[in-house]
Design an enzyme around this catalytic site. Structure first.
Site, PDB file in Angstrom:
ATOM      1  N   ALA A 161      45.274 -24.473  -7.318  1.00 21.01           N
ATOM      2  CA  ALA A 161      45.718 -25.068  -8.941  1.00 21.01           C
ATOM      3  C   ALA A 161      46.890 -23.903  -9.924  1.00 21.01           C
ATOM      4  CB  ALA A 161      44.457 -26.081  -9.615  1.00 21.01           C
TER       5      ALA A 161
ATOM      6  N   ASN B  94      41.854 -25.272   0.222  1.00 18.19           N
ATOM      7  CA  ASN B  94      42.101 -23.968   1.844  1.00 18.19           C
ATOM      8  C   ASN B  94      41.085 -23.201   1.919  1.00 18.19           C
ATOM      9  OD1 ASN B  94      44.460 -23.164   2.774  1.00 18.19           O
ATOM     10  ND2 ASN B  94      43.961 -20.901   1.916  1.00 18.19           N
TER      11      ASN B  94
ATOM     12  N   SER C 188      49.216 -16.856  -4.783  1.00 14.62           N
ATOM     13  CA  SER C 188      49.028 -15.661  -5.516  1.00 14.62           C
ATOM     14  C   SER C 188      47.361 -15.216  -5.435  1.00 14.62           C
ATOM     15  CB  SER C 188      50.056 -15.926  -6.662  1.00 14.62           C
ATOM     16  OG  SER C 188      49.543 -16.621  -7.940  1.00 14.62           O
TER      17      SER C 188
ATOM     18  N   TYR D  16      40.172 -10.724   2.884  1.00 14.21           N
ATOM     19  CA  TYR D  16      38.692 -10.840   3.897  1.00 14.21           C
ATOM     20  C   TYR D  16      38.590 -12.399   5.233  1.00 14.21           C
ATOM     21  CZ  TYR D  16      40.325 -13.952  -0.881  1.00 14.21           C
ATOM     22  OH  TYR D  16      41.001 -14.799  -1.042  1.00 14.21           O
TER      23      TYR D  16
ATOM     24  N   GLU E 128      51.146 -13.961  -0.416  1.00 13.23           N
ATOM     25  CA  GLU E 128      50.077 -13.963  -1.636  1.00 13.23           C
ATOM     26  C   GLU E 128      51.935 -12.900  -3.007  1.00 13.23           C
ATOM     27  OE1 GLU E 128      47.439 -14.886  -3.092  1.00 13.23           O
ATOM     28  OE2 GLU E 128      46.184 -15.153  -1.127  1.00 13.23           O
TER      29      GLU E 128
HETATM   30  O1  0X9 Z   1      40.724 -17.384  -0.463  1.00 13.52           O
HETATM   31  C1  0X9 Z   1      42.320 -17.803   0.297  1.00 13.52           C
HETATM   32  O2  0X9 Z   1      42.641 -19.193   0.660  1.00 13.52           O
HETATM   33  C2  0X9 Z   1      43.603 -16.900  -0.097  1.00 13.52           C
HETATM   34  N1  0X9 Z   1      43.810 -16.027  -1.149  1.00 13.52           N
HETATM   35  S1  0X9 Z   1      43.696 -16.228  -2.417  1.00 13.52           S
HETATM   36  O3  0X9 Z   1      43.967 -15.532  -3.460  1.00 13.52           O
HETATM   37  N2  0X9 Z   1      44.827 -16.821  -2.983  1.00 13.52           N
HETATM   38  O4  0X9 Z   1      42.379 -17.770  -3.066  1.00 13.52           O
HETATM   39  C3  0X9 Z   1      43.547 -16.480   1.354  1.00 13.52           C
HETATM   40  C4  0X9 Z   1      44.167 -17.452   2.729  1.00 13.52           C
HETATM   41  C5  0X9 Z   1      44.633 -16.499   4.270  1.00 13.52           C
HETATM   42  N3  0X9 Z   1      44.099 -17.010   5.130  1.00 13.52           N
HETATM   43  C6  0X9 Z   1      43.139 -16.845   5.862  1.00 13.52           C
HETATM   44  N4  0X9 Z   1      41.632 -16.520   5.318  1.00 13.52           N
HETATM   45  N5  0X9 Z   1      43.128 -18.115   6.602  1.00 13.52           N
HETATM   46 ZN    ZN Z   2      45.597 -19.567  -3.239  1.00 11.39          ZN
END
Ligand code: 0X9
Ligand code: ZN
Length: 319
Positions: free
Chosen positions: A83, A153, A208, A261, A284
């Site tokens: 968000a 995510n 981002s 990570y 990002e």
């Molecule tokens: O943590 C995340 O979901 C992503 N970074 S964020 O700062 N936008 O929240 C990165 C996701 C990268 N993809 C995987 N780890 N599968």
């Molecule tokens: Zn994100």
């Protein structure tokens, strides 16, 4: 790059017809997309792919000069899984603007077809405007908890709940949800991917911040994707194109797990692992101050990243 060429690129990136000087709210995004579809009926079809928990439409913008009646590769893009990452939305709207208004200048844009979802977490997005600027998750209600929302995510149905950078606590910012695809938003995106998986040749999740072009896999460190060579080659073209517009930008290209990570249940791994899409990225973008971006910087960030998006479309003319 020759000086003249650079000057041209910069002039183009400051095109006067560009109009993204503030962060659009959900209603404004909806009006904007309807306006684009009305103005370009031969290019754009606007559909609601489904609804969020609170009943907002999740817009799917289909862009093609043949109504997809061809064999062109399809690029799928989503923005705003998280968000608070507002710049992802505006950057994606700017791409839609460029494809529809400037494709004569950039013919590669119509050498592919596009499926674009510029706003996949509308409830969370609105909540981050009205109540909590740092809100990340969806806004679904959780059983036996006062805390709302799931990290979309961490909710995709591929390697869900491996336990890396995820949580089973509904109050956590990285709550994985009660089961994979528990979130209607995640189900809707996943359905679009499943339905079009044979034609989608490239997937991009726009997030981002941090300036990264991330490639699979993201759920485990030290795990190379079979298409790593192409992923890295194209990722580097994206990074170079952005730096050519703005030399202070330095997008690192590499595996999501190694460079950032490990985190499981993310959209990129679903697109690569479950939908079998060959070229998969999480971008990002930049931030002025982390997730906070000064409205004065929206247009320039969006235009820098557009140079990267052009590389994605160009890839298919050459390969
Ligand atoms: O943590 C995340 O979901 C992503 N970074 S964020 O700062 N936008 O929240 C990165 C996701 C990268 N993809 C995987 N780890 N599968
Ligand atoms: Zn994100």
């Amino acid at each position: 790059m020759a000086k003249d060429k650079l000057r041209n690129e910069v002039a183009r990136s400051e095109n006067k017809s560009d109009t993204f000087g503030h962060f659009f709210r959900y209603e404004e995004i909806t009006e904007y997309l309807k306006g684009v579809a009305d103005k370009h009926p031969d290019l754009v079809t606007l559909e609601s792919a489904g609804k969020s928990s609170e009943g907002r439409d999740m817009w799917l913008v289909k862009v093609s000069n043949t109504r997809f009646k061809d064999s062109k590769p399809v690029i799928f893009m989503d923005a705003n899984i998280h968000a608070r990452e507002w710049i992802s939305v505006m950057t994606t709207l700017n791409l839609i603007h460029k494809i529809t208004e400037q494709h004569e200048e950039y013919p590669e844009l119509l050498a592919v077809n596009w499926l674009i979802m510029p706003m996949v977490n509308p409830d969370g997005y609105e909540y981050s405007h009205t109540t909590d600027r740092m809100w990340r998750k969806t806004r679904s209600k959780n059983r036996n908890s006062q805390c709302q929302g799931t990290d979309a995510n961490r909710n995709f149905d591929y390697k869900w709940d491996l336990g890396v950078s995820t949580s089973d606590d509904p109050c956590s910012d990285i709550f994985r949800g009660p089961h994979a695809e528990s979130e209607p938003e995640v189900k809707v995106i996943s359905e679009v991917l499943r339905k079009n998986k044979d034609r989608i040749k490239l997937y991009v999740a726009v997030h981002s911040y941090g300036e990264y072009v991330l490639i699979p896999w993201g759920y485990q460190v030290g795990l190379a994707h079979p298409n790593k060579a192409n992923l890295t080659e194209l990722g580097s073209k994206v990074s170079d194109a952005i730096a050519a517009i703005n030399p202070v930008r330095n997008y690192n290209v590499g595996s999501a797990a190694d460079l950032l990570y490990p985190a499981s249940g993310a959209s990129d791994d679903f697109a690569a692992g479950a939908a079998g899409i060959d070229l998969v990225y999480t971008f990002e973008l930049s931030g002025s101050n982390g997730f906070i971006v000064d409205p004065n910087e929206i247009q320039s960030i969006a235009n820098e990243v557009f140079a990267g998006f052009r590389e994605l479309a160009k890839w298919f003319s050459k390969n």
